[in-house]
Motif scaffolding. Sequence first.
Motif, mmCIF file in Angstrom:
data_model
loop_
_atom_site.group_PDB
_atom_site.id
_atom_site.type_symbol
_atom_site.label_atom_id
_atom_site.label_comp_id
_atom_site.label_asym_id
_atom_site.label_seq_id
_atom_site.Cartn_x
_atom_site.Cartn_y
_atom_site.Cartn_z
ATOM 1 N N TYR A 29 0.838 -1.203 0.000
ATOM 2 C CA TYR A 29 0.000 0.000 0.000
ATOM 3 C C TYR A 29 0.873 1.253 0.000
ATOM 4 C CZ TYR A 29 -3.835 -3.165 1.004
ATOM 5 O OH TYR A 29 -4.762 -4.183 0.924
ATOM 6 N N VAL A 30 1.522 1.481 -1.112
ATOM 7 C CA VAL A 30 2.443 2.600 -1.272
ATOM 8 C C VAL A 30 1.913 3.487 -2.399
ATOM 9 C CG1 VAL A 30 4.808 3.303 -1.776
ATOM 10 C CG2 VAL A 30 4.384 1.199 -0.489
ATOM 11 N N SER A 31 1.722 4.754 -2.114
ATOM 12 C CA SER A 31 1.153 5.661 -3.109
ATOM 13 C C SER A 31 2.170 6.002 -4.191
ATOM 14 C CB SER A 31 0.675 6.957 -2.436
ATOM 15 O OG SER A 31 1.785 7.711 -1.989
ATOM 16 N N GLY A 32 1.653 6.430 -5.335
ATOM 17 C CA GLY A 32 2.537 6.903 -6.393
ATOM 18 C C GLY A 32 3.340 8.106 -5.958
ATOM 19 N N GLY A 33 2.744 8.965 -5.103
ATOM 20 C CA GLY A 33 3.466 10.126 -4.594
ATOM 21 C C GLY A 33 4.690 9.733 -3.790
ATOM 22 N N THR A 34 4.568 8.693 -2.984
ATOM 23 C CA THR A 34 5.708 8.213 -2.195
ATOM 24 C C THR A 34 6.810 7.694 -3.105
ATOM 25 O OG1 THR A 34 4.417 7.699 -0.217
ATOM 26 C CG2 THR A 34 6.440 6.430 -0.555
ATOM 27 N N ARG A 35 6.446 6.932 -4.108
ATOM 28 C CA ARG A 35 7.460 6.396 -5.027
ATOM 29 C C ARG A 35 8.137 7.526 -5.803
ATOM 30 N NH1 ARG A 35 7.249 0.995 -4.883
ATOM 31 N NH2 ARG A 35 5.279 0.008 -4.250
ATOM 32 N N ARG A 36 7.385 8.547 -6.174
ATOM 33 C CA ARG A 36 7.994 9.686 -6.869
ATOM 34 C C ARG A 36 8.935 10.451 -5.933
ATOM 35 N NH1 ARG A 36 2.702 9.785 -9.159
ATOM 36 N NH2 ARG A 36 1.973 11.269 -7.572
ATOM 37 N N LEU A 50 10.748 9.144 -3.570
ATOM 38 C CA LEU A 50 11.975 8.368 -3.471
ATOM 39 C C LEU A 50 12.804 8.498 -4.751
ATOM 40 C CD1 LEU A 50 13.625 6.551 -1.661
ATOM 41 C CD2 LEU A 50 12.319 4.584 -2.491
ATOM 42 N N ASP A 51 12.151 8.488 -5.883
ATOM 43 C CA ASP A 51 12.877 8.661 -7.152
ATOM 44 C C ASP A 51 13.565 10.024 -7.205
ATOM 45 O OD1 ASP A 51 12.077 6.170 -8.030
ATOM 46 O OD2 ASP A 51 10.404 6.918 -9.224
ATOM 47 N N TRP A 52 12.919 11.039 -6.638
ATOM 48 C CA TRP A 52 13.460 12.398 -6.683
ATOM 49 C C TRP A 52 14.725 12.523 -5.839
ATOM 50 C CZ3 TRP A 52 12.249 16.680 -2.919
ATOM 51 C CH2 TRP A 52 12.784 17.900 -3.343
ATOM 52 N N VAL A 53 14.712 11.961 -4.638
ATOM 53 C CA VAL A 53 15.858 12.153 -3.741
ATOM 54 C C VAL A 53 16.962 11.124 -3.945
ATOM 55 C CG1 VAL A 53 14.392 13.191 -1.980
ATOM 56 C CG2 VAL A 53 14.878 10.743 -1.861
ATOM 57 N N ARG A 54 16.671 10.030 -4.617
ATOM 58 C CA ARG A 54 17.639 8.930 -4.707
ATOM 59 C C ARG A 54 18.994 9.362 -5.274
ATOM 60 N NH1 ARG A 54 16.556 3.429 -4.324
ATOM 61 N NH2 ARG A 54 14.319 3.703 -4.730
ATOM 62 N N PRO A 55 19.064 10.223 -6.311
ATOM 63 C CA PRO A 55 20.382 10.614 -6.838
ATOM 64 C C PRO A 55 21.244 11.386 -5.844
ATOM 65 C CG PRO A 55 18.639 11.109 -8.437
ATOM 66 C CD PRO A 55 17.976 10.783 -7.148
ATOM 67 N N TYR A 56 20.629 11.965 -4.810
ATOM 68 C CA TYR A 56 21.358 12.800 -3.861
ATOM 69 C C TYR A 56 21.487 12.149 -2.484
ATOM 70 C CZ TYR A 56 19.291 15.789 -7.418
ATOM 71 O OH TYR A 56 18.859 16.302 -8.613
ATOM 72 N N THR A 57 21.020 10.900 -2.386
ATOM 73 C CA THR A 57 20.898 10.250 -1.084
ATOM 74 C C THR A 57 21.614 8.909 -1.082
ATOM 75 O OG1 THR A 57 18.727 11.297 -0.804
ATOM 76 C CG2 THR A 57 19.255 9.450 0.659
#
Length: 333
Positions: free
Chosen positions: A269-276, A278-285
């Motif tokens: 039960y993970v929203s699309g907003g949550t996945r977006r 994570l995709d946004w911060v992943r390159p900097y994290t």
Amino acid sequence: MAYRLTQYAHGGGCACKIPPGELENVVRGLLDDPQLTPTSPAGELLVGLDDGDDAAAVRLDGDRAVIATTDFFTPVVDDPYDWGRIAATNALSDVYAMGGTPLVAVNLLCWPRETLPFDLAAEVLRGGAEVCAQAGCHLAGGHSVDDPEPKYGLAVTGLALADRLMRNDAGRPGLPLSLTKPLGVGVLNTRHKATGESFDEAVEVMTTLNADASQAAVSAGIRCATDVTGFGLLGHLYKLARASGVTAVVDSAAVPVLEAAREAVRAGYVSGGTRRNLDWVRPYTDLSGVAEETALLLADAQTSGGLLVAGELPGAPVIGQLVPRGEHIVVVR
């Protein structure tokens, strides 16, 4: 007839925000356009678009600043009264996150008048009014439109001391990071929308005002803070650390999480907003030290979450610290 309000909207709560990366691209061109700068402003702009702070702040006179913000969203729960309470609490939080006190708010209501009865809208407005009364904030009028999706929130004006504002760019190496509410309401709201299950603990978190935490932070001399909402803990922490020129190190085991949220993530039960998020911060994290389930919880799109402050607060767990800027802007251990 029983109405499930969450079924009348494509998203829910702060998970329906425009993805942060897309939003930054939209507003980037507004920062440097001289034609968009007022020629004779009535006051000094202290906080604006630059670092993605929670609200705008303008100096009124020598000591006082006015804080302006707005926040509204689609139903996050099926109960109209609870939705009104949650939306109002969330909108007021932007003022608290800046170290201010809400003064007056106006309603923002979008309603599918041919689909949902107006007695439900009255319950939404009642919930919002009760929260404003609890906060000591006047609620005076507002605006409504006929809309295919129901939406509700507030535009809020607050006051603060100009030299005691809490903002994203005031973090310094050596400061601890504290979080005043547990994570996990996003995945529980997603499960609620999908199944109809109710989670009282999530509603309690979302309807708890950040007033006391804000006052405690200002009194403690804390000058760097934000609230954790639609961009998740990682998204808001990334913006704070980026603006402050530091790296944020998070101890994932110290981050409070609602117990039912862990099972909800495992169940998908993970929203699309949550996945977006994570995709946004992943390159900097640096997420190499945690499992994907943990990363999703840390990126969970919160609605009416707690304050994330660079400092220690009574009763709030310390979840990490700010250190000199390294290879990554955020490091999760």
